[in-house]
Design a protein around this motif. Structure first.
Motif, PDB file in Angstrom:
ATOM      1  N   VAL A  77     -24.625   7.231  37.513  1.00 50.14           N
ATOM      2  CA  VAL A  77     -23.407   6.645  37.268  1.00 50.14           C
ATOM      3  C   VAL A  77     -23.079   6.636  35.651  1.00 50.14           C
ATOM      4  O   VAL A  77     -22.011   6.828  35.262  1.00 50.14           O
ATOM      5  N   ILE A  78     -24.123   6.005  34.768  1.00 51.88           N
ATOM      6  CA  ILE A  78     -24.043   5.871  33.525  1.00 51.88           C
ATOM      7  C   ILE A  78     -23.621   7.375  32.807  1.00 51.88           C
ATOM      8  O   ILE A  78     -23.042   7.619  31.767  1.00 51.88           O
ATOM      9  N   GLU A  79     -24.262   8.566  33.465  1.00 52.89           N
ATOM     10  CA  GLU A  79     -24.299   9.676  32.763  1.00 52.89           C
ATOM     11  C   GLU A  79     -22.597  10.078  32.953  1.00 52.89           C
ATOM     12  O   GLU A  79     -21.917  10.619  32.200  1.00 52.89           O
ATOM     13  N   VAL A  80     -21.884   9.698  34.069  1.00 50.03           N
ATOM     14  CA  VAL A  80     -20.721  10.003  34.481  1.00 50.03           C
ATOM     15  C   VAL A  80     -19.699   9.346  33.149  1.00 50.03           C
ATOM     16  O   VAL A  80     -18.802   9.687  32.804  1.00 50.03           O
ATOM     17  N   PHE A  81     -20.172   7.972  33.091  1.00 52.69           N
ATOM     18  CA  PHE A  81     -19.375   7.060  32.270  1.00 52.69           C
ATOM     19  C   PHE A  81     -19.668   7.648  30.746  1.00 52.69           C
ATOM     20  O   PHE A  81     -18.400   7.914  30.109  1.00 52.69           O
ATOM     21  N   LYS A  87     -18.880   8.985  25.387  1.00 50.32           N
ATOM     22  CA  LYS A  87     -19.111  10.120  24.230  1.00 50.32           C
ATOM     23  C   LYS A  87     -18.096  10.198  23.225  1.00 50.32           C
ATOM     24  O   LYS A  87     -18.052  10.104  22.177  1.00 50.32           O
ATOM     25  N   HIS A  88     -16.725  10.039  24.067  1.00 47.17           N
ATOM     26  CA  HIS A  88     -15.618  10.597  23.336  1.00 47.17           C
ATOM     27  C   HIS A  88     -15.510   9.080  22.279  1.00 47.17           C
ATOM     28  O   HIS A  88     -14.968   9.454  21.144  1.00 47.17           O
ATOM     29  N   LEU A  89     -15.635   8.017  22.743  1.00 48.02           N
ATOM     30  CA  LEU A  89     -15.555   6.810  21.970  1.00 48.02           C
ATOM     31  C   LEU A  89     -16.722   6.765  21.022  1.00 48.02           C
ATOM     32  O   LEU A  89     -16.448   6.345  19.573  1.00 48.02           O
ATOM     33  N   LEU A  90     -17.903   7.073  21.140  1.00 46.07           N
ATOM     34  CA  LEU A  90     -18.994   7.110  20.341  1.00 46.07           C
ATOM     35  C   LEU A  90     -18.570   8.183  19.103  1.00 46.07           C
ATOM     36  O   LEU A  90     -18.803   7.714  17.814  1.00 46.07           O
ATOM     37  N   LEU A 214     -28.760   5.023  23.798  1.00 45.38           N
ATOM     38  CA  LEU A 214     -30.166   5.168  23.577  1.00 45.38           C
ATOM     39  C   LEU A 214     -31.033   5.011  24.733  1.00 45.38           C
ATOM     40  O   LEU A 214     -31.893   5.810  25.023  1.00 45.38           O
ATOM     41  N   LEU A 215     -30.691   3.831  25.424  1.00 45.14           N
ATOM     42  CA  LEU A 215     -31.317   3.639  26.817  1.00 45.14           C
ATOM     43  C   LEU A 215     -31.198   4.672  27.651  1.00 45.14           C
ATOM     44  O   LEU A 215     -32.017   5.221  28.537  1.00 45.14           O
ATOM     45  N   TYR A 216     -30.048   5.308  27.745  1.00 45.37           N
ATOM     46  CA  TYR A 216     -29.745   6.221  28.590  1.00 45.37           C
ATOM     47  C   TYR A 216     -30.374   7.603  28.210  1.00 45.37           C
ATOM     48  O   TYR A 216     -30.962   8.241  29.092  1.00 45.37           O
ATOM     49  N   MET A 217     -30.501   7.823  26.929  1.00 46.04           N
ATOM     50  CA  MET A 217     -31.282   9.039  26.419  1.00 46.04           C
ATOM     51  C   MET A 217     -32.778   8.805  26.649  1.00 46.04           C
ATOM     52  O   MET A 217     -33.459   9.960  27.023  1.00 46.04           O
ATOM     53  N   GLN A 218     -33.252   7.749  26.500  1.00 48.39           N
ATOM     54  CA  GLN A 218     -34.897   7.561  26.938  1.00 48.39           C
ATOM     55  C   GLN A 218     -35.201   7.711  28.036  1.00 48.39           C
ATOM     56  O   GLN A 218     -36.006   8.466  28.769  1.00 48.39           O
ATOM     57  N   HIS A 219     -34.173   7.318  29.073  1.00 44.42           N
ATOM     58  CA  HIS A 219     -34.369   7.626  30.662  1.00 44.42           C
ATOM     59  C   HIS A 219     -34.297   9.168  30.745  1.00 44.42           C
ATOM     60  O   HIS A 219     -35.113   9.563  31.629  1.00 44.42           O
ATOM     61  N   PHE A 230     -29.367  19.481  26.798  1.00 47.51           N
ATOM     62  CA  PHE A 230     -28.061  19.512  26.521  1.00 47.51           C
ATOM     63  C   PHE A 230     -27.460  18.240  26.027  1.00 47.51           C
ATOM     64  O   PHE A 230     -26.626  18.457  25.113  1.00 47.51           O
ATOM     65  N   ALA A 231     -28.201  17.190  26.206  1.00 46.87           N
ATOM     66  CA  ALA A 231     -27.612  15.751  25.464  1.00 46.87           C
ATOM     67  C   ALA A 231     -27.746  15.948  23.923  1.00 46.87           C
ATOM     68  O   ALA A 231     -26.922  15.367  23.269  1.00 46.87           O
ATOM     69  N   MET A 232     -28.905  16.437  23.705  1.00 50.58           N
ATOM     70  CA  MET A 232     -29.162  16.679  22.271  1.00 50.58           C
ATOM     71  C   MET A 232     -28.229  17.613  21.383  1.00 50.58           C
ATOM     72  O   MET A 232     -27.890  17.535  20.295  1.00 50.58           O
TER      73      MET A 232
END
Length: 252
Positions: A77-81, A87-90, A214-219, A230-232
């Motif tokens: 779900v967080i990936e969808v977020f 990502k747009h806001l970041l 960061l938490l999401y990337m670690q997971h 892809f995230a990187m």
């Protein structure tokens, strides 16, 4: 039978009566109290070991398994977020963060190793003081972007599982606070005090969103390495990445 008597009390009483009946039957047949008390005390002693095994070992194993399973679902779900909103806001805020250079090297994969030093990144973000350049932030466009995404964020909060994810919930609430603040103000006539207050609110949401990313990337690195690649390549903190041109234009 009184309604106040629980079925559990009744069931317990029945079990005790049945146990006593079988012990009496055993004595009537074998006439051996020594044997009855020997096994009775042994069985009672084993109850404590059984409780230990069930509550402290087996229950803990099931709890850890359930927690891991739930975390995987939550991160979907967080990936969808992040794909639809985060990502747009970041991208937009990090491009106007004057202090980003202080931590940027820890947030991107500049050596193309498809990995991150998360310990150093978390330590850096924990003590990091962002500095959003309010002269470059278009508050009206930001307010429009946040307002349009408000139904999406509300839908996120309607997921009861996400409410147990404390850091993510705090992030959503910080973003909601910005949305309400901007909607309540006359953005074309902001006093210096109002701008300073808005800057604090934006930086609070930005810092929480960064920590959540960061938490999401670690997971993702641990459980979905192919997606981490892809995230990187779509890292919101890497302004040189051409993948982000489309997102940046959408969030400007």
């Amino acid at each position: 039978m009184p309604k106040s008597i629980s079925w559990k009390v009744v069931a317990g009483a029945v079990m005790i009566v049945l146990a006593a009946a079988f012990y009496i039957l055993h004595y009537m047949i074998f006439r051996d109290l020594h044997h009855i008390f020997l096994y009775l005390i042994t069985d009672i002693g084993f109850v404590f070991i059984e409780v230990l095994l069930i509550t402290l070992v087996i229950h803990q194993l099931f709890s850890e398994w359930e927690k891991t399973s739930q975390l995987k679902k939550l991160n979907m779900v967080i990936e969808v977020f992040f794909s639809e909103f985060g990502k747009h806001l970041l991208v937009y805020l990090s491009n106007h963060d004057k202090n980003l250079k202080n931590v940027q090297d820890l947030m991107i994969d500049k050596n193309n190793t498809c990995s991150m030093d998360f310990k150093c990144a978390f330590d850096a973000v924990k003590s990091y003081k962002s500095d959003i350049d309010m002269n470059k932030i278009d508050l009206q466009k930001l307010a429009k972007f946040l307002t349009e995404k408000r139904p999406f964020l509300i839908g996120m909060l309607q997921n009861p599982n996400l409410l147990e994810h404390e850091t993510f919930t705090e992030t959503i609430m910080a973003i909601f606070h910005i949305t309400e603040e901007l909607a309540a103000r006359n953005l074309s006539k902001m006093s210096s005090e109002d701008l300073d207050h808005t800057k604090v609110d934006i930086e609070r949401a930005y810092n929480k969103l960064t920590h959540q990313w960061l938490l999401y990337m670690q997971h993702t690195e641990k459980h979905f390495p192919y997606f981490f690649l892809f995230a990187m390549k779509t890292n919101p903190f890497d302004e040189k990445d051409s993948w982000l041109e489309k997102w940046y234009e959408q969030s400007k």
